[in-house]
Design a protein around this motif. Structure first.
Motif, PDB file in Angstrom:
ATOM      1  N   ASP A   1      -5.711  33.410  24.397  1.00  0.00           N
ATOM      2  CA  ASP A   1      -4.306  33.112  24.668  1.00  0.00           C
ATOM      3  C   ASP A   1      -3.464  34.337  24.328  1.00  0.00           C
ATOM      4  O   ASP A   1      -2.475  34.644  24.975  1.00  0.00           O
ATOM      5  N   ASP A   2      -3.885  35.046  23.265  1.00  0.00           N
ATOM      6  CA  ASP A   2      -3.190  36.257  22.823  1.00  0.00           C
ATOM      7  C   ASP A   2      -4.216  37.388  22.729  1.00  0.00           C
ATOM      8  O   ASP A   2      -4.297  38.091  21.716  1.00  0.00           O
ATOM      9  N   ASN A   3      -5.016  37.525  23.774  1.00  0.00           N
ATOM     10  CA  ASN A   3      -6.037  38.576  23.836  1.00  0.00           C
ATOM     11  C   ASN A   3      -6.817  38.759  22.542  1.00  0.00           C
ATOM     12  O   ASN A   3      -6.884  39.855  21.986  1.00  0.00           O
TER      13      ASN A   3
ATOM     14  N   MET B   1      -5.677  44.327   8.706  1.00  0.00           N
ATOM     15  CA  MET B   1      -5.366  42.920   8.488  1.00  0.00           C
ATOM     16  C   MET B   1      -4.104  42.510   9.228  1.00  0.00           C
ATOM     17  O   MET B   1      -2.998  42.924   8.896  1.00  0.00           O
ATOM     18  N   ASP B   2      -4.316  41.669  10.214  1.00  0.00           N
ATOM     19  CA  ASP B   2      -3.250  41.201  11.086  1.00  0.00           C
ATOM     20  C   ASP B   2      -2.196  40.399  10.310  1.00  0.00           C
ATOM     21  O   ASP B   2      -2.541  39.503   9.539  1.00  0.00           O
ATOM     22  N   VAL B   3      -0.934  40.689  10.556  1.00  0.00           N
ATOM     23  CA  VAL B   3       0.213  40.024   9.912  1.00  0.00           C
ATOM     24  C   VAL B   3      -0.129  39.457   8.518  1.00  0.00           C
ATOM     25  O   VAL B   3       0.205  38.319   8.197  1.00  0.00           O
TER      26      VAL B   3
ATOM     27  N   HIS C   1      -1.215  48.738  20.108  1.00  0.00           N
ATOM     28  CA  HIS C   1      -1.323  47.798  21.225  1.00  0.00           C
ATOM     29  C   HIS C   1      -0.117  46.863  21.343  1.00  0.00           C
ATOM     30  O   HIS C   1      -0.043  46.077  22.274  1.00  0.00           O
ATOM     31  N   ASP C   2       0.798  46.924  20.381  1.00  0.00           N
ATOM     32  CA  ASP C   2       1.986  46.061  20.422  1.00  0.00           C
ATOM     33  C   ASP C   2       3.255  46.826  20.778  1.00  0.00           C
ATOM     34  O   ASP C   2       4.333  46.230  20.853  1.00  0.00           O
ATOM     35  N   GLN C   3       3.147  48.128  20.906  1.00  0.00           N
ATOM     36  CA  GLN C   3       4.339  48.962  21.041  1.00  0.00           C
ATOM     37  C   GLN C   3       4.279  49.784  22.321  1.00  0.00           C
ATOM     38  O   GLN C   3       3.199  50.046  22.838  1.00  0.00           O
TER      39      GLN C   3
ATOM     40  N   GLY D   1      -2.930  46.977   5.996  1.00  0.00           N
ATOM     41  CA  GLY D   1      -2.274  45.719   6.319  1.00  0.00           C
ATOM     42  C   GLY D   1      -1.204  45.925   7.374  1.00  0.00           C
ATOM     43  O   GLY D   1      -0.411  46.865   7.278  1.00  0.00           O
ATOM     44  N   GLU D   2      -1.175  45.037   8.351  1.00  0.00           N
ATOM     45  CA  GLU D   2      -0.047  45.038   9.283  1.00  0.00           C
ATOM     46  C   GLU D   2       1.045  44.223   8.616  1.00  0.00           C
ATOM     47  O   GLU D   2       0.877  43.021   8.402  1.00  0.00           O
ATOM     48  N   THR D   3       2.130  44.886   8.266  1.00  0.00           N
ATOM     49  CA  THR D   3       3.135  44.227   7.430  1.00  0.00           C
ATOM     50  C   THR D   3       4.528  44.418   8.010  1.00  0.00           C
ATOM     51  O   THR D   3       5.246  45.325   7.621  1.00  0.00           O
TER      52      THR D   3
HETATM   53  C1  GLC Z   1      -0.169  41.104  15.317  1.00  0.00           C
HETATM   54  C2  GLC Z   1      -0.981  41.714  16.420  1.00  0.00           C
HETATM   55  C3  GLC Z   1      -0.481  41.188  17.724  1.00  0.00           C
HETATM   56  C4  GLC Z   1      -0.678  39.691  17.728  1.00  0.00           C
HETATM   57  C5  GLC Z   1      -0.035  39.044  16.506  1.00  0.00           C
HETATM   58  C6  GLC Z   1      -0.532  37.652  16.317  1.00  0.00           C
HETATM   59  O1  GLC Z   1       1.149  41.464  15.355  1.00  0.00           O
HETATM   60  O2  GLC Z   1      -0.940  43.106  16.342  1.00  0.00           O
HETATM   61  O3  GLC Z   1      -1.098  41.789  18.824  1.00  0.00           O
HETATM   62  O4  GLC Z   1      -0.126  39.161  18.882  1.00  0.00           O
HETATM   63  O5  GLC Z   1      -0.318  39.721  15.330  1.00  0.00           O
HETATM   64  O6  GLC Z   1      -1.851  37.642  15.895  1.00  0.00           O
END
Ligand code: GLC
Ligand code: CA
Length: 562
Positions: free
Chosen positions: A59-61, A198-200, A331-333, A257-259
């Motif tokens: 759904d969100d790749n 680590m995603d969000v 990949h989000d920017q 960490g993705e923060t």
């Molecule tokens: C992060 C990922 C993004 C994804 C989101 C939800 O921001 O980088 O691609 O859609 O988390 O998992």
């Protein structure tokens, strides 16, 4: 100075779906990555970060995982992964995985069980609330769809999803859930993976109460997107310290960490070397610089002084406390060269200039696939060519509910949408950019005809060859990794310049950020005997007098001061 391999490393981010397709089904895959390992080795990167490759309804790749232990069939098998890991290791390349544990897919067996009944043993793995006066428990807006709450008909409660309704948020307050996640992390680490992105991750601790978000003036929408309530909540450090104690500390790995929404003060807590949480985090201040708030889908003009202020703050605040990650796209920017450089006349010069910054600031550089050949944003004419759930939901809400003109909505996607970064990697000028022999899952950027890896390999002055040189320099000069950062010319609106210093070793970096010819004036207090040019994106004889330099558009120079 605390030496660590992950401080010295250069990381390369792979979006597997768009990297290289080995079997002509139009989708990049693990064998495709294997085939390109020599390319990556030659580039000189030390670590690959793979965006999620787990089983997922997509759904969100892949950021909606239905099985943490399985590989998405389209990408290959677990055996393929093990082979990829072994091959990479044999070349001295490490692999870190994307760890997505703020939420799962709604098709994950945990969620299926949790929603089967209010008494299910897994019910508490997720976050459920009763309706409030017949509606959602609060007004929170989600990243991808109007509300963060989705009604579950069968059990008559709402569940929380900060992202799409197919991405229910996990309840980290449940110790059994945490145990399952730690076991899963160990399972991958025992296989030999070298760490996690680590995603969000700073969203895993939730507020206890779910108060309404403050409604901004003139806000017409029913729901309010208010990340301040979603991230960095009490309890987050305890969770990360526990994860570190139970899992991370037992391995020699790297973590990032993705923060979203962190300040430098928070980053000190997440990355502080004596705090045992994470090695580094991705800051978002720079990503917010030109669109203020991404969810508004608009740009605002930014000034270089503002950009430098953010950079300098992160560089100095984390100095000898924690560690920085360095990136300008992912990949989000949108693509870095389109956003912060110039993707037309000065594409090559500006891509090299930005790369010079990324490799000479203090921190671990992250290269996003295609950045090393200067790939640009894409502008598809039709919304039907887009695949990203965030862009499609935005379009739907904007056009159908907010009555935005469809042309403007499409233009916003052209500027900010995530598919800018997700078009296939441009390997050659052959059909579909040499990415696939089939039909690609998303169209290629038509500029692959002149922007592609093959061209870049043949051209000694290419962006690609410049990246190789920067990576080699980083290996050769300790000061590039460990040197202290000292900003210069802080009020200059055109030039970003700084010193890196480690003992007696000093580098001077000069970056012209625009299509102008500003004059660089070396501060008088800076003493040196000789200035040796290490790298530049223009030809110079290297003997210039550096006390005064008339810079060319997007010119970058790095000198060693002796
Ligand atoms: C992060 C990922 C993004 C994804 C989101 C939800 O921001 O980088 O691609 O859609 O988390 O998992
Ligand atoms: Ca494939």
């Amino acid at each position: 100075m605390n030496r660590k391999w992950w401080k010295e490393a250069v990381v390369y981010q792979i979006y597997p779906r768009s990297f290289y397709d080995s079997n002509a089904d139009g989708i990049g895959d693990l064998r495709g990555i294997m085939e390109k390992l020599d390319y990556l080795k030659e580039l000189g990167v030390d670590v690959l970060w793979l965006c999620p490759i787990y089983r997922s309804p997509n759904d969100d790749n892949g950021y909606d995982i239905s099985d943490y232990y399985g590989i998405l069939e389209e990408f290959g098998s677990l055996q393929d992964f093990e082979e990829l890991l072994a091959k990479a290791h044999s070349k001295g390349i490490k692999i870190i995985m994307d760890l997505v544990v703020n939420h799962t897919s709604d098709e994950h067996p945990w969620f299926i069980e949790a929603r089967s009944s209010r008494d299910s043993k897994k019910r508490d793995y997720y976050i459920w609330r009763d309706a409030k006066e017949g509606a959602e428990p609060n007004n929170w807006g989600s990243f991808f769809s109007p509300s963060v709450w989705e009604w579950d008909e069968k059990t008559q409660q709402y569940y929380l999803h900060l992202f799409s309704k197919k991405q229910p948020d996990l309840n980290w307050k449940n110790p059994a859930l945490r145990r399952e996640i730690y076991d899963m992390m160990k399972w991958w680490l025992d296989k030999g993976v070298d760490g996690f992105r680590m995603d969000v991750i700073n969203a895993i601790a939730k507020m206890d109460s779910f108060p309404d978000a403050p409604r901004p003036e003139n806000h017409t929408m029913k729901y309010v997107f208010f990340p301040q309530y979603y991230f960095n909540q009490p309890g987050i450090h305890e969770f990360l310290q526990e994860m570190n104690r139970e899992v991370l500390s037992k391995y020699d790995i790297m973590t990032v960490g993705e923060t979203c929404c962190v300040t430098t003060d928070m980053a000190k807590l997440y990355t502080g070397e004596d705090r045992n949480e994470l090695n580094m985090v991705f800051q978002f201040e720079l990503m917010g610089i030109d669109n203020g708030e991404k969810w508004k889908w608009e740009y605002r003009p930014w000034k270089l002084t503002e950009f430098k202020e953010i950079m300098s703050k992160w560089q100095t605040e984390l100095e000898s406390v924690g560690w920085n990650s360095l990136y300008l796209n992912n990949h989000d920017q949108p693509r870095m060269v389109s956003r912060f450089g110039n993707d037309r006349k000065y594409r090559v010069e500006s891509a090299k200039m930005l790369a010079t910054m990324l490799h000479t600031l203090k921190g671990t550089p992250f290269i996003y696939q295609g950045e090393e050949i200067g790939m640009t944003n894409v502008a598809f004419d039709s919304i039907y060519d887009y695949r990203d759930i965030e862009s499609l939901n935005f379009y739907n809400i904007a056009v159908n509910h907010e009555k935005m003109d469809p042309r403007s909505a499409l233009e916003a996607i052209h500027r900010i949408g995530r598919d800018n970064a997700r078009t296939p990697m441009q390997w050659s000028d052959e059909e579909n950019a040499g990415f696939t022999a089939g039909k690609p899952w998303i169209k290629v950027n038509p500029n692959y005809k002149w922007i592609n890896v093959r061209q870049a390999m043949e051209d000694a002055d290419s962006i690609l060859n410049y990246y190789k040189k920067l990576i080699l320099l980083r290996r050769e000069y300790d000061v590039m990794v460990y040197g202290k950062y000292i900003p210069l010319l802080e009020d200059d609106e055109d030039i970003y310049s700084y010193i890196r210093q480690l003992g007696r070793s000093r580098l001077l970096v000069i970056l012209n950020f625009f299509d102008k010819n500003p004059l660089f004036l070396l501060p008088e207090w800076l003493e040196y005997n000789e200035a040796k040019l290490l790298i530049s994106n223009y030809r110079t004889d290297g003997k210039d007098d550096i006390s005064e330099i008339r810079l060319r558009p997007y010119e970058a120079r790095v000198y060693e001061l002796i």
